[in-house]
Design a protein around this motif. Structure first.
Motif, PDB file in Angstrom:
ATOM      1  N   LEU A  56     -11.351   6.871   6.553  1.00 52.44           N
ATOM      2  CA  LEU A  56     -11.364   8.263   6.115  1.00 52.44           C
ATOM      3  C   LEU A  56      -9.975   8.740   5.726  1.00 52.44           C
ATOM      4  O   LEU A  56      -9.831   9.787   5.076  1.00 52.44           O
ATOM      5  CB  LEU A  56     -11.924   9.156   7.224  1.00 52.44           C
ATOM      6  N   ASN A  57      -8.937   7.997   6.127  1.00 51.66           N
ATOM      7  CA  ASN A  57      -7.559   8.356   5.819  1.00 51.66           C
ATOM      8  C   ASN A  57      -6.959   7.518   4.695  1.00 51.66           C
ATOM      9  O   ASN A  57      -5.946   7.899   4.111  1.00 51.66           O
ATOM     10  CB  ASN A  57      -6.656   8.140   7.050  1.00 51.66           C
ATOM     11  N   GLU A  58      -7.568   6.362   4.401  1.00 48.59           N
ATOM     12  CA  GLU A  58      -6.876   5.390   3.555  1.00 48.59           C
ATOM     13  C   GLU A  58      -6.653   5.872   2.130  1.00 48.59           C
ATOM     14  O   GLU A  58      -5.774   5.362   1.429  1.00 48.59           O
ATOM     15  CB  GLU A  58      -7.624   4.054   3.559  1.00 48.59           C
ATOM     16  N   LYS A  59      -7.399   6.866   1.693  1.00 47.20           N
ATOM     17  CA  LYS A  59      -7.151   7.399   0.354  1.00 47.20           C
ATOM     18  C   LYS A  59      -5.743   7.980   0.245  1.00 47.20           C
ATOM     19  O   LYS A  59      -5.173   8.055  -0.850  1.00 47.20           O
ATOM     20  CB  LYS A  59      -8.193   8.459  -0.002  1.00 47.20           C
ATOM     21  N   GLN A  60      -5.164   8.375   1.384  1.00 44.51           N
ATOM     22  CA  GLN A  60      -3.790   8.875   1.375  1.00 44.51           C
ATOM     23  C   GLN A  60      -2.805   7.765   0.993  1.00 44.51           C
ATOM     24  O   GLN A  60      -1.817   8.003   0.284  1.00 44.51           O
ATOM     25  CB  GLN A  60      -3.440   9.437   2.758  1.00 44.51           C
ATOM     26  N   ILE A  61      -3.069   6.548   1.471  1.00 42.21           N
ATOM     27  CA  ILE A  61      -2.219   5.408   1.117  1.00 42.21           C
ATOM     28  C   ILE A  61      -2.311   5.127  -0.374  1.00 42.21           C
ATOM     29  O   ILE A  61      -1.292   4.951  -1.064  1.00 42.21           O
ATOM     30  CB  ILE A  61      -2.627   4.157   1.924  1.00 42.21           C
ATOM     31  N   LEU A  62      -3.531   5.099  -0.893  1.00 41.68           N
ATOM     32  CA  LEU A  62      -3.740   4.801  -2.310  1.00 41.68           C
ATOM     33  C   LEU A  62      -3.136   5.876  -3.195  1.00 41.68           C
ATOM     34  O   LEU A  62      -2.603   5.578  -4.268  1.00 41.68           O
ATOM     35  CB  LEU A  62      -5.236   4.641  -2.580  1.00 41.68           C
ATOM     36  N   GLU A  63      -3.176   7.119  -2.734  1.00 41.60           N
ATOM     37  CA  GLU A  63      -2.567   8.212  -3.502  1.00 41.60           C
ATOM     38  C   GLU A  63      -1.043   8.060  -3.514  1.00 41.60           C
ATOM     39  O   GLU A  63      -0.398   8.312  -4.554  1.00 41.60           O
ATOM     40  CB  GLU A  63      -2.962   9.561  -2.887  1.00 41.60           C
ATOM     41  N   ALA A  64      -0.464   7.657  -2.379  1.00 46.31           N
ATOM     42  CA  ALA A  64       0.986   7.428  -2.347  1.00 46.31           C
ATOM     43  C   ALA A  64       1.384   6.322  -3.312  1.00 46.31           C
ATOM     44  O   ALA A  64       2.424   6.401  -3.972  1.00 46.31           O
ATOM     45  CB  ALA A  64       1.407   7.075  -0.912  1.00 46.31           C
ATOM     46  N   TYR A  65       0.553   5.276  -3.400  1.00 46.52           N
ATOM     47  CA  TYR A  65       0.828   4.182  -4.338  1.00 46.52           C
ATOM     48  C   TYR A  65       0.831   4.696  -5.777  1.00 46.52           C
ATOM     49  O   TYR A  65       1.653   4.284  -6.605  1.00 46.52           O
ATOM     50  CB  TYR A  65      -0.231   3.081  -4.217  1.00 46.52           C
ATOM     51  N   LYS A  66      -0.089   5.600  -6.096  1.00 45.76           N
ATOM     52  CA  LYS A  66      -0.227   6.089  -7.466  1.00 45.76           C
ATOM     53  C   LYS A  66       1.015   6.838  -7.948  1.00 45.76           C
ATOM     54  O   LYS A  66       1.377   6.754  -9.123  1.00 45.76           O
ATOM     55  CB  LYS A  66      -1.446   7.009  -7.582  1.00 45.76           C
ATOM     56  N   ILE A  67       1.648   7.569  -7.030  1.00 47.48           N
ATOM     57  CA  ILE A  67       2.745   8.434  -7.476  1.00 47.48           C
ATOM     58  C   ILE A  67       4.127   7.842  -7.230  1.00 47.48           C
ATOM     59  O   ILE A  67       5.121   8.470  -7.563  1.00 47.48           O
ATOM     60  CB  ILE A  67       2.658   9.811  -6.800  1.00 47.48           C
ATOM     61  N   CYS A  68       4.175   6.623  -6.648  1.00 52.45           N
ATOM     62  CA  CYS A  68       5.515   6.086  -6.348  1.00 52.45           C
ATOM     63  C   CYS A  68       6.186   5.518  -7.604  1.00 52.45           C
ATOM     64  O   CYS A  68       5.530   5.238  -8.593  1.00 52.45           O
ATOM     65  CB  CYS A  68       5.433   5.007  -5.270  1.00 52.45           C
ATOM     66  N   PRO A  96       6.585  -8.265  -6.837  1.00 55.34           N
ATOM     67  CA  PRO A  96       5.582  -7.260  -6.466  1.00 55.34           C
ATOM     68  C   PRO A  96       5.564  -6.090  -7.441  1.00 55.34           C
ATOM     69  O   PRO A  96       6.588  -5.740  -8.046  1.00 55.34           O
ATOM     70  CB  PRO A  96       6.060  -6.806  -5.082  1.00 55.34           C
ATOM     71  N   ASP A  97       4.393  -5.489  -7.575  1.00 57.74           N
ATOM     72  CA  ASP A  97       4.287  -4.256  -8.358  1.00 57.74           C
ATOM     73  C   ASP A  97       4.739  -3.055  -7.532  1.00 57.74           C
ATOM     74  O   ASP A  97       5.297  -2.102  -8.078  1.00 57.74           O
ATOM     75  CB  ASP A  97       2.837  -4.057  -8.806  1.00 57.74           C
ATOM     76  N   ILE A  98       4.447  -3.109  -6.226  1.00 59.15           N
ATOM     77  CA  ILE A  98       4.814  -2.040  -5.296  1.00 59.15           C
ATOM     78  C   ILE A  98       5.264  -2.675  -3.989  1.00 59.15           C
ATOM     79  O   ILE A  98       4.717  -3.704  -3.574  1.00 59.15           O
ATOM     80  CB  ILE A  98       3.613  -1.099  -5.027  1.00 59.15           C
ATOM     81  N   VAL A  99       6.224  -2.061  -3.341  1.00 59.64           N
ATOM     82  CA  VAL A  99       6.608  -2.458  -1.988  1.00 59.64           C
ATOM     83  C   VAL A  99       6.180  -1.360  -1.021  1.00 59.64           C
ATOM     84  O   VAL A  99       6.436  -0.173  -1.267  1.00 59.64           O
ATOM     85  CB  VAL A  99       8.127  -2.709  -1.871  1.00 59.64           C
ATOM     86  N   HIS A 100       5.500  -1.750   0.029  1.00 63.75           N
ATOM     87  CA  HIS A 100       5.134  -0.839   1.115  1.00 63.75           C
ATOM     88  C   HIS A 100       6.117  -1.098   2.239  1.00 63.75           C
ATOM     89  O   HIS A 100       6.004  -2.087   2.970  1.00 63.75           O
ATOM     90  CB  HIS A 100       3.691  -1.108   1.554  1.00 63.75           C
TER      91      HIS A 100
END
Length: 383
Positions: free
Chosen positions: A371-383, A82-86
């Motif tokens: 309306l909230n999901e951009k928060q998830i994508l932002e967390a992915y960007k900075i991890c 994986p590139d990222i783990v959630h």
């Protein structure tokens, strides 16, 4: 990008699936690894599903059992790449600290407070045991003492893990109240709030609320199947309010029980049937008796009620619900006050319908997962 969703729980888990759909709709591949579920999962969200055998001793951090889980996850990561783990919940997130892979921590619970709740339950059980101590077996005493030691251990351990995680990796949580506390605990601004709102496709087909001639209320919950009696979910006496007073009928979704003239049970329902049953009522109840933990609890049933066209009524200790729903939420201090509110709306059905319409429109415009999901994508960007 390939994202591995890692959990100690199994599917279905709607919060995990909504997070996965957020990434899937952006063109990413999503994979799941977690415990085996007793329920059949037949959705095709994930490209592959892996089973991880988590044990209680692993969750308590005992080295041998922790290592056994780590070996399983190592093999999965080796295959998935994986590139990222959630990482959902504290155990899988703590495990990911031992791998050199970017990840985010999705905090479904406020674990340092949840462990305090376990300690409280332990004290309540001890008091109960003292009342029946003459009939308690030696085995029962040993079991109680063992549970007490374990709960004290996890209270310290999970609080330590929580500090370690929120101070080092992007963290997603379910309410502003929890987020504010985590920012202090971890001395971090990398905290993102993603409320447990429904997805647009779930509720987009729900029609406008229908006006009802008689008052009926609904309570949705899995309490009837839960072997542990959490003091934060105390609804003792709820059915008596409806049986002994002229405040309309009550439908309980999610568990089975004995039908009566004013109380009926639906058993487990899928989400479509759940919304249909809800829409046949006028008021959605969150009737847990006051508890200190309500400051950090944000039940998603409040937002499901709103989209189904119900007026939400909850105990006034639910700070986050009041903050999110604003003037569209009716609160009460105790069951006596709840009874008075129900009596009022029983005699003012037109006003109740007006409030239901307003909350329904507010939900459609504001209480949507997308309306909230951009928060998830932002967390992915900075991890």
């Amino acid at each position: 990008m390939k994202i591995l969703h890692l959990s100690t729980e199994g599917l279905p888990d709607w919060r995990i699936e909504k997070s996965a759909l957020t990434a899937l709709n952006k063109g990413h591949e999503v994979v799941f690894a977690g415990s085996k579920s007793p329920f059949i999962y037949n959705r095709n969200t994930f490209s592959k599903i892996y089973e991880v055998i988590w044990t209680a001793k692993a969750r308590y951090g005992f080295p041998y059992y922790w290592h056994m889980v780590k070996k399983q996850i190592y093999q999965i990561i080796k295959e998935v790449l994986p590139d990222i783990v959630h990482a959902h919940n504290i155990f899988s997130a703590k495990m990911m600290l031992e791998f050199d892979i970017p990840f985010v921590y999705d905090d479904h619970e406020f674990w340092s407070r949840h462990s305090q709740l376990l300690l409280e339950m332990d004290k309540l059980n001890e008091i109960q045991a003292e009342k029946v101590s003459l009939n308690e077996t030696i085995r029962g005493v040993r079991r109680r003492v063992k549970r007490k030691i374990i709960n004290r251990h996890v209270n310290r351990l999970w609080a330590k893990w929580e500090r370690e995680l929120v101070s080092s990796v992007p963290t997603i949580t379910v309410s502003n109240e929890i987020a504010n506390k985590l920012r202090v605990i971890g001395n971090s601004n990398k905290i993102f709030v993603v409320h447990n709102f429904p997805m647009k496709f779930e509720v987009g087909g729900l029609g406008n609320p229908r006006q009802h001639d008689q008052l009926s209320s609904v309570y949705a919950g899995s309490d009837g199947h839960n072997k542990k009696k959490y003091p934060s979910r105390n609804i003792d006496g709820l059915t008596d309010i409806f049986t002994n007073n002229n405040v309309g009928d009550l439908t309980i979704i999610g568990w089975n029980g004995e039908f009566s003239e004013k109380i009926k049970y639906t058993g487990f329902l899928d989400r479509n049937d759940m919304y249909e049953v809800m829409s046949n009522n006028s008021i959605g109840l969150i009737p847990f008796k006051k508890h200190w933990s309500h400051e950090y609890i944000n039940p998603n049933k409040a937002y499901e009620y709103a989209h189904a066209g119900l007026l939400v009524m909850c105990t006034n200790s639910f700070k986050e619900i009041k903050s999110v729903l604003k003037e569209h939420c009716v609160t009460f201090d105790d069951y006596e006050e709840m009874k008075e509110e129900l009596l009022y709306f029983k005699n003012n059905m037109d006003e109740l319908y007006y409030k239901r319409i307003n909350l329904f429109e507010y939900a459609r415009n504001n209480l949507i997962w997308e309306l909230n999901e951009k928060q998830i994508l932002e967390a992915y960007k900075i991890c």
